[in-house]
Design a protein around this motif. Sequence first.
Motif, PDB file in Angstrom:
ATOM      1  N   GLY A 158       0.811  -1.220   0.000  1.00  0.00           N
ATOM      2  CA  GLY A 158       0.000   0.000   0.000  1.00  0.00           C
ATOM      3  C   GLY A 158       0.840   1.264   0.000  1.00  0.00           C
ATOM      4  N   HIS A 159       2.065   1.173   0.509  1.00  0.00           N
ATOM      5  CA  HIS A 159       2.894   2.374   0.600  1.00  0.00           C
ATOM      6  C   HIS A 159       4.015   2.402  -0.431  1.00  0.00           C
ATOM      7  CE1 HIS A 159       0.480   3.793   3.798  1.00  0.00           C
ATOM      8  NE2 HIS A 159       0.565   2.612   4.379  1.00  0.00           N
ATOM      9  N   CYS A 169      -0.310  10.770   1.124  1.00  0.00           N
ATOM     10  CA  CYS A 169      -0.718   9.569   1.857  1.00  0.00           C
ATOM     11  C   CYS A 169      -0.548   9.820   3.349  1.00  0.00           C
ATOM     12  CB  CYS A 169       0.146   8.389   1.412  1.00  0.00           C
ATOM     13  SG  CYS A 169      -0.274   6.824   2.197  1.00  0.00           S
ATOM     14  N   CYS A 171       1.025   8.159   5.256  1.00  0.00           N
ATOM     15  CA  CYS A 171       2.388   7.787   5.656  1.00  0.00           C
ATOM     16  C   CYS A 171       3.378   8.908   5.392  1.00  0.00           C
ATOM     17  CB  CYS A 171       2.826   6.524   4.919  1.00  0.00           C
ATOM     18  SG  CYS A 171       3.288   6.793   3.203  1.00  0.00           S
ATOM     19  N   GLN A 173       4.211  10.087   2.248  1.00  0.00           N
ATOM     20  CA  GLN A 173       4.624  10.111   0.842  1.00  0.00           C
ATOM     21  C   GLN A 173       3.459  10.600  -0.024  1.00  0.00           C
ATOM     22  OE1 GLN A 173       7.422   6.563  -0.172  1.00  0.00           O
ATOM     23  NE2 GLN A 173       5.678   5.656   0.872  1.00  0.00           N
ATOM     24  N   CYS A 176       0.952   7.180  -2.998  1.00  0.00           N
ATOM     25  CA  CYS A 176       1.011   5.765  -2.628  1.00  0.00           C
ATOM     26  C   CYS A 176      -0.188   5.030  -3.230  1.00  0.00           C
ATOM     27  CB  CYS A 176       0.927   5.600  -1.117  1.00  0.00           C
ATOM     28  SG  CYS A 176       2.425   6.042  -0.238  1.00  0.00           S
TER      29      CYS A 176
END
Length: 314
Positions: A158-159, A169, A171, A173, A176
């Motif tokens: 997912g990332h 995202c 996260c 980033q 993603c």
Amino acid sequence: MRVGLDVGGTKTDAVAIDSDGVIVARVRLATGWGADAVVRTVLDAVRSLGARGEEPGQIESVGIGIPGQVEPGTARVVHAVNLGVEELDLAAAVGPQLGAPVRVENDVKAAAFGAYALRSGGAPSSMAYLNLGTGIAAGIVTDGELWRGARGTAGEVGHISIDPNGPLCRCGQHGCIEALAGGGAIAERWGRPGALPVRDVFDAADAGDHLARKLRAGLARGVAAAVRVLVLTADVDVVVLGGGVTALGPRLMADVVAELAASAEASPFMRSLRLEERVELLPAGSPAAALGAALVGAAREAPVTGAAEALTHG
Ligand SMILES: [Zn+2]
């Protein structure tokens, strides 16, 4: 008997399996919110299975699949945000009352294990289970073994960023796969109330809404990218799609298959992989996750006893 539970954000699915791995009892109940309620849910689910013929004393092992990070080698769950759990040692919390060894596994990895067992019937093969839920992650099983990687990150597709100019995202980033295809990210970008936002997006896209068409295309693009990554890195025979977003069934599948075919069009090599023929949907209502948890519980003999064990490994 071995017991397996899939503790989900809204419901908990529990199964009892016999020594051949055949499901002999199954119950589903609502999951409580917060650590204490999750513990009660697990105990209630096992007792409900008992009411269907299983004596608690006959339980040889309990496996629990749970969303969140499970610290390797422990039963400690951290950051299970969908359950309202910041940190919980499930084996220590339920083991003494169940009188059986308790193993805990990340829910996607458990579901991968269960989907493999249901699909392969014991024949050696390789499979990835790609969970399309609020977030996106995969579990990879080859020849009956769950591939965790050196630090337990294997399958966290997912990332992987597929578009440096794509949406931010959670996260940190940009672009993603999860930012494009995760149910949570789609609901957020859609921004309209509704119990089933991804279905609403599909309906609105069919009706010609510009934003909905963009989001729907992003979903197919993200899922197709995840399928490519899984086949090109692990060469799995098949990628099985599961998770809440797959309730869209054939509508989702049609988009993904079309995207896989379109993205391979210019490449004889990619066309030769026949990716669109290697994607399947997990059947609705499949017990894969609970079954996988039961198999994880049965596969490891040494019981995890809680804090002391966690310290040893931590
Ligand atoms: Zn990300």
